[in-house]
Design a protein around this motif. Structure first.
Motif, PDB file in Angstrom:
ATOM      1  N   PHE A 148       4.564  -1.816  -2.430  1.00 34.11           N
ATOM      2  CA  PHE A 148       3.034  -2.108  -2.601  1.00 34.11           C
ATOM      3  C   PHE A 148       2.193  -1.328  -1.607  1.00 34.11           C
ATOM      4  CE2 PHE A 148      -0.446  -4.124  -0.198  1.00 34.11           C
ATOM      5  CZ  PHE A 148      -1.456  -3.871  -1.109  1.00 34.11           C
ATOM      6  N   ARG A 149       2.713  -1.148  -0.199  1.00 35.30           N
ATOM      7  CA  ARG A 149       2.112  -0.397   0.998  1.00 35.30           C
ATOM      8  C   ARG A 149       2.174   1.124   0.558  1.00 35.30           C
ATOM      9  NH1 ARG A 149       1.283  -3.691   5.699  1.00 35.30           N
ATOM     10  NH2 ARG A 149       1.761  -5.838   5.403  1.00 35.30           N
ATOM     11  N   TYR A 150       3.417   1.513   0.306  1.00 33.88           N
ATOM     12  CA  TYR A 150       3.729   3.045  -0.139  1.00 33.88           C
ATOM     13  C   TYR A 150       2.792   3.422  -1.239  1.00 33.88           C
ATOM     14  CZ  TYR A 150       5.762   6.857  -2.955  1.00 33.88           C
ATOM     15  OH  TYR A 150       5.973   7.745  -3.320  1.00 33.88           O
ATOM     16  N   MET A 151       2.553   2.640  -2.407  1.00 33.06           N
ATOM     17  CA  MET A 151       1.788   2.995  -3.608  1.00 33.06           C
ATOM     18  C   MET A 151       0.260   2.819  -3.294  1.00 33.06           C
ATOM     19  SD  MET A 151       4.095   1.004  -6.554  1.00 33.06           S
ATOM     20  CE  MET A 151       2.996   1.636  -7.948  1.00 33.06           C
ATOM     21  N   LEU A 152      -0.142   1.858  -2.361  1.00 35.37           N
ATOM     22  CA  LEU A 152      -1.350   1.756  -2.118  1.00 35.37           C
ATOM     23  C   LEU A 152      -2.139   3.074  -1.601  1.00 35.37           C
ATOM     24  CD1 LEU A 152      -4.112  -0.092  -2.981  1.00 35.37           C
ATOM     25  CD2 LEU A 152      -3.635  -0.973  -0.858  1.00 35.37           C
TER      26      LEU A 152
END
Length: 316
Positions: A148-152
């Protein structure tokens, strides 16, 4: 939400459509690999360890996988150039993909609610979960939160609403893995009902997210305007264009992640048609450079001196 300043203008112009496509493709393929591994482990271990919540989480990961492919498909199609049938380009493929994503999540969520409700009606059929299920839920939680953190971060860098939606899909998976973990702990502690209750909560989370994505995309497909702050920023750019005395009737509509705008520019009544045209060309260029505007259509109106205007009104 997107009030642009000079520094942001430079940052925006540095991201070409090709870079946006490449970043979307790269982050989505990372998500595909993570989801393939997690789905396989969660469903297999969930069935063997007799955890309905873990199986529900695995199905959620599977819906993530389908959504990744929807994003890849839309990413490919939305970048096509304008053609005879689509004079404004294919940007709305992104919005249509978000709508499909929302409906998919809604369907998955309702299915989870149904199966958990059936289990809760027959509590005697709930088996004791094996401890290995807890380890899998923990691993899934860490993997999903990292994803999630990477994609956001990628989605914000390239300013793509479709990628933001997909990133939050991963976050909803992380949250569901947390709920699943708690349900399994409860089951192991001697409260078997907590496993299907965890599956029920996961179902609610997935359904709610599907509804909000679908509803948002539906509004965008019905020519929803850009937010007030962004329209105000575009209006200000037009007003600051040399030769523009005033601006009225600024209208906008969403086109994927871009905006189509039309506006009435007031210019001196005595100037030539050629001079007026030059002003509107400059106004268009400034707006396209500074804002995420796909096209600006301008209409020129003669500007009347305010004092003369007031005199006419007072006589009337």
């Amino acid at each position: 939400m997107h009030v642009h300043h000079a520094a942001e203008d430079q940052e925006d112009s540095s991201i070409s459509p090709q870079e946006k496509v490449a970043a979307a493709s790269r982050s989505t393929w990372v998500s595909v690999i993570v989801n393939v591994i997690l789905t396989s482990i969660q469903i297999v271990v969930g069935v063997m360890a007799k955890s309905q919540a873990l199986v529900a989480d695995g199905i959620h990961s599977l819906s993530d996988l389908v959504s990744d492919f929807v994003v890849l498909w839309a990413n490919h199609h939305s970048q096509k150039d304008a053609d005879e049938d689509h004079p404004y380009g294919h940007h709305r493929f992104e919005t249509a993909a978000s709508l499909a994503l929302g409906l998919l999540l809604l369907g998955v969520g309702v299915g989870m609610l149904w199966s958990a409700a059936v289990k809760l009606q027959n509590p005697e059929t709930i088996a004791t979960v094996h401890g290995v299920a807890l380890w899998v839920a923990g691993i899934a939680l860490v993997a999903k939160e990292t994803l999630f953190r990477y994609m956001l971060a990628v989605a914000k860098r390239v300013k793509s609403s479709m990628l933001v939606a997909n990133a939050w899909h991963a976050r909803s998976d992380a949250a569901s893995s947390l709920v699943v973990g708690l349900g399994i702990i409860g089951n192991l502690a001697g409260y078997p009902l907590l496993d299907p209750i965890a599956a029920l909560i996961v179902g609610f989370m997935v359904s709610k997210m599907g509804w909000s994505f679908g509803w948002d995309a539906l509004h965008d497909l019905m020519d929803r305007a850009a937010d007030d702050e962004e329209v105000a920023a575009i209006r200000q750019t037009l007003l600051e264009t040399p030769g523009v005395r005033n601006v009225h009737d600024v209208r906008s509509r969403k086109m994927g992640d871009m905006i189509v705008v039309d506006a009435h520019l007031e210019v001196d009544a005595q100037i030539t048609v050629e001079a007026g045209h030059e002003i509107s060309v400059q106004a268009r260029q400034r707006v396209l450079q500074r804002h995420r505007v796909l096209d600006l259509m301008t209409h020129l109106d003669p500007w009347t001196r305010p004092d003369l205007d007031h005199e006419i009104k007072s006589r009337g």
